[in-house]
Design a protein around this motif. Structure first.
Motif, PDB file in Angstrom:
ATOM      1  N   ALA A  30       9.413  -2.620  -3.478  1.00 62.87           N
ATOM      2  CA  ALA A  30       9.047  -3.316  -2.244  1.00 62.87           C
ATOM      3  C   ALA A  30       7.646  -3.891  -2.339  1.00 62.87           C
ATOM      4  N   THR A  31       6.736  -3.182  -2.988  1.00 64.84           N
ATOM      5  CA  THR A  31       5.375  -3.693  -3.167  1.00 64.84           C
ATOM      6  C   THR A  31       5.382  -4.941  -4.047  1.00 64.84           C
ATOM      7  N   PHE A  32       6.191  -4.937  -5.108  1.00 67.52           N
ATOM      8  CA  PHE A  32       6.291  -6.132  -5.948  1.00 67.52           C
ATOM      9  C   PHE A  32       6.886  -7.311  -5.188  1.00 67.52           C
ATOM     10  N   VAL A  33       7.866  -7.050  -4.329  1.00 72.17           N
ATOM     11  CA  VAL A  33       8.450  -8.121  -3.520  1.00 72.17           C
ATOM     12  C   VAL A  33       7.396  -8.698  -2.576  1.00 72.17           C
ATOM     13  N   VAL A  34       6.621  -7.831  -1.943  1.00 70.34           N
ATOM     14  CA  VAL A  34       5.547  -8.307  -1.069  1.00 70.34           C
ATOM     15  C   VAL A  34       4.526  -9.102  -1.879  1.00 70.34           C
ATOM     16  N   ALA A  35       4.208  -8.631  -3.074  1.00 76.89           N
ATOM     17  CA  ALA A  35       3.228  -9.328  -3.909  1.00 76.89           C
ATOM     18  C   ALA A  35       3.733 -10.706  -4.320  1.00 76.89           C
ATOM     19  N   LEU A  36       5.038 -10.833  -4.577  1.00 73.94           N
ATOM     20  CA  LEU A  36       5.586 -12.128  -4.978  1.00 73.94           C
ATOM     21  C   LEU A  36       5.725 -13.094  -3.798  1.00 73.94           C
ATOM     22  N   LEU A  37       6.249 -12.585  -2.684  1.00 77.23           N
ATOM     23  CA  LEU A  37       6.522 -13.466  -1.550  1.00 77.23           C
ATOM     24  C   LEU A  37       5.295 -13.706  -0.672  1.00 77.23           C
ATOM     25  N   TYR A  38       4.532 -12.663  -0.416  1.00 80.19           N
ATOM     26  CA  TYR A  38       3.384 -12.750   0.489  1.00 80.19           C
ATOM     27  C   TYR A  38       2.169 -12.072  -0.141  1.00 80.19           C
ATOM     28  N   PRO A  39       1.558 -12.672  -1.127  1.00 83.56           N
ATOM     29  CA  PRO A  39       0.443 -12.001  -1.811  1.00 83.56           C
ATOM     30  C   PRO A  39      -0.763 -11.758  -0.899  1.00 83.56           C
ATOM     31  N   HIS A  40      -0.896 -12.552   0.140  1.00 86.37           N
ATOM     32  CA  HIS A  40      -2.022 -12.356   1.051  1.00 86.37           C
ATOM     33  C   HIS A  40      -1.860 -11.096   1.905  1.00 86.37           C
ATOM     34  N   GLN A  41      -0.668 -10.497   1.922  1.00 85.52           N
ATOM     35  CA  GLN A  41      -0.423  -9.286   2.708  1.00 85.52           C
ATOM     36  C   GLN A  41      -0.682  -7.994   1.933  1.00 85.52           C
ATOM     37  N   LEU A  42      -1.034  -8.095   0.664  1.00 83.37           N
ATOM     38  CA  LEU A  42      -1.276  -6.881  -0.130  1.00 83.37           C
ATOM     39  C   LEU A  42      -2.443  -6.069   0.414  1.00 83.37           C
ATOM     40  N   GLY A  43      -3.455  -6.738   0.922  1.00 82.93           N
ATOM     41  CA  GLY A  43      -4.582  -6.017   1.512  1.00 82.93           C
ATOM     42  C   GLY A  43      -4.170  -5.222   2.736  1.00 82.93           C
ATOM     43  N   VAL A  44      -3.312  -5.805   3.553  1.00 82.90           N
ATOM     44  CA  VAL A  44      -2.803  -5.106   4.743  1.00 82.90           C
ATOM     45  C   VAL A  44      -1.974  -3.893   4.322  1.00 82.90           C
ATOM     46  N   LEU A  45      -1.144  -4.090   3.297  1.00 80.44           N
ATOM     47  CA  LEU A  45      -0.332  -2.978   2.797  1.00 80.44           C
ATOM     48  C   LEU A  45      -1.209  -1.858   2.261  1.00 80.44           C
ATOM     49  N   LEU A  46      -2.225  -2.209   1.498  1.00 80.01           N
ATOM     50  CA  LEU A  46      -3.138  -1.206   0.960  1.00 80.01           C
ATOM     51  C   LEU A  46      -3.882  -0.478   2.072  1.00 80.01           C
ATOM     52  N   TRP A  47      -4.309  -1.216   3.088  1.00 80.40           N
ATOM     53  CA  TRP A  47      -5.007  -0.608   4.225  1.00 80.40           C
ATOM     54  C   TRP A  47      -4.083   0.359   4.968  1.00 80.40           C
ATOM     55  N   SER A  48      -2.832  -0.022   5.178  1.00 80.08           N
ATOM     56  CA  SER A  48      -1.878   0.848   5.867  1.00 80.08           C
ATOM     57  C   SER A  48      -1.586   2.103   5.051  1.00 80.08           C
ATOM     58  N   LEU A  49      -1.422   1.945   3.743  1.00 82.74           N
ATOM     59  CA  LEU A  49      -1.168   3.110   2.891  1.00 82.74           C
ATOM     60  C   LEU A  49      -2.360   4.053   2.855  1.00 82.74           C
ATOM     61  N   SER A  50      -3.560   3.491   2.849  1.00 78.75           N
ATOM     62  CA  SER A  50      -4.737   4.364   2.828  1.00 78.75           C
ATOM     63  C   SER A  50      -4.861   5.133   4.142  1.00 78.75           C
ATOM     64  N   LYS A  51      -4.545   4.497   5.269  1.00 82.62           N
ATOM     65  CA  LYS A  51      -4.577   5.216   6.553  1.00 82.62           C
ATOM     66  C   LYS A  51      -3.532   6.312   6.588  1.00 82.62           C
ATOM     67  N   LEU A  52      -2.356   6.042   6.041  1.00 84.71           N
ATOM     68  CA  LEU A  52      -1.302   7.051   5.988  1.00 84.71           C
ATOM     69  C   LEU A  52      -1.730   8.245   5.148  1.00 84.71           C
ATOM     70  N   CYS A  53      -2.309   7.970   3.988  1.00 76.99           N
ATOM     71  CA  CYS A  53      -2.759   9.061   3.106  1.00 76.99           C
ATOM     72  C   CYS A  53      -3.892   9.857   3.739  1.00 76.99           C
ATOM     73  N   TRP A  54      -4.840   9.170   4.360  1.00 76.78           N
ATOM     74  CA  TRP A  54      -5.930   9.880   5.021  1.00 76.78           C
ATOM     75  C   TRP A  54      -5.419  10.719   6.185  1.00 76.78           C
ATOM     76  N   ALA A  56      -2.452  12.161   6.438  1.00 78.13           N
ATOM     77  CA  ALA A  56      -1.799  13.350   5.879  1.00 78.13           C
ATOM     78  C   ALA A  56      -2.838  14.345   5.366  1.00 78.13           C
ATOM     79  N   TYR A  57      -3.850  13.846   4.686  1.00 75.56           N
ATOM     80  CA  TYR A  57      -4.899  14.708   4.141  1.00 75.56           C
ATOM     81  C   TYR A  57      -5.671  15.407   5.273  1.00 75.56           C
ATOM     82  N   LEU A  58      -6.096  14.632   6.262  1.00 75.18           N
ATOM     83  CA  LEU A  58      -6.858  15.215   7.365  1.00 75.18           C
ATOM     84  C   LEU A  58      -6.010  16.171   8.198  1.00 75.18           C
ATOM     85  N   GLY A  59      -4.745  15.828   8.418  1.00 73.44           N
ATOM     86  CA  GLY A  59      -3.866  16.725   9.171  1.00 73.44           C
ATOM     87  C   GLY A  59      -3.698  18.066   8.482  1.00 73.44           C
TER      88      GLY A  59
END
Length: 109
Positions: A30-54, A56-59
């Motif tokens: 899915a990340t590769f599909v986003v990178a191919l179709l909407y490369p400008h959205q990779l930053g948003v995806l990375l930001w969302s994943l980092s919030k999710l990981c933080w 889980a870690y903080l919880g």
């Protein structure tokens, strides 16, 4: 040099660790599909994943700091009469705290 032998127990441990493998492969695809179709959205995806990981870690660490004496991994059922309910309650408590932290960061609260 002797090679390690593969026993049924080691094989089970490896398969047990890889049981989430299909979801990881799907996420990578899915990340590769986003990178191919909407490369400008990779930053948003990375930001969302980092919030999710933080979240889980903080919880996890919020649960450990609030309840240092009641950890599900160090629960000794021999000391308790109703071991199944107590262990399940500890796991449910931890999952609720982690889910709340993930939701709080995911909703930008």
């Amino acid at each position: 040099m002797r090679l390690p032998t593969v026993t049924p127990q080691t094989r089970y441990n490896l398969l047990d660790k890889l049981r989430i493998g299909p979801w990881l492969i799907l996420a990578i695809l899915a990340t590769f599909v986003v990178a191919l179709l909407y490369p400008h959205q990779l930053g948003v995806l990375l930001w969302s994943l980092s919030k999710l990981c933080w979240g889980a870690y903080l919880g996890y660490w919020i649960d450990r700091s609030i309840f240092p004496y009641a950890r599900p991994d160090s629960f000794n059922p021999d000391k308790h009469t109703n071991e199944v309910t107590s262990w399940e309650a500890l796991m449910l408590r931890r999952s609720i705290i982690i889910a709340a932290a993930i939701l709080a960061l995911g909703l930008e609260v």
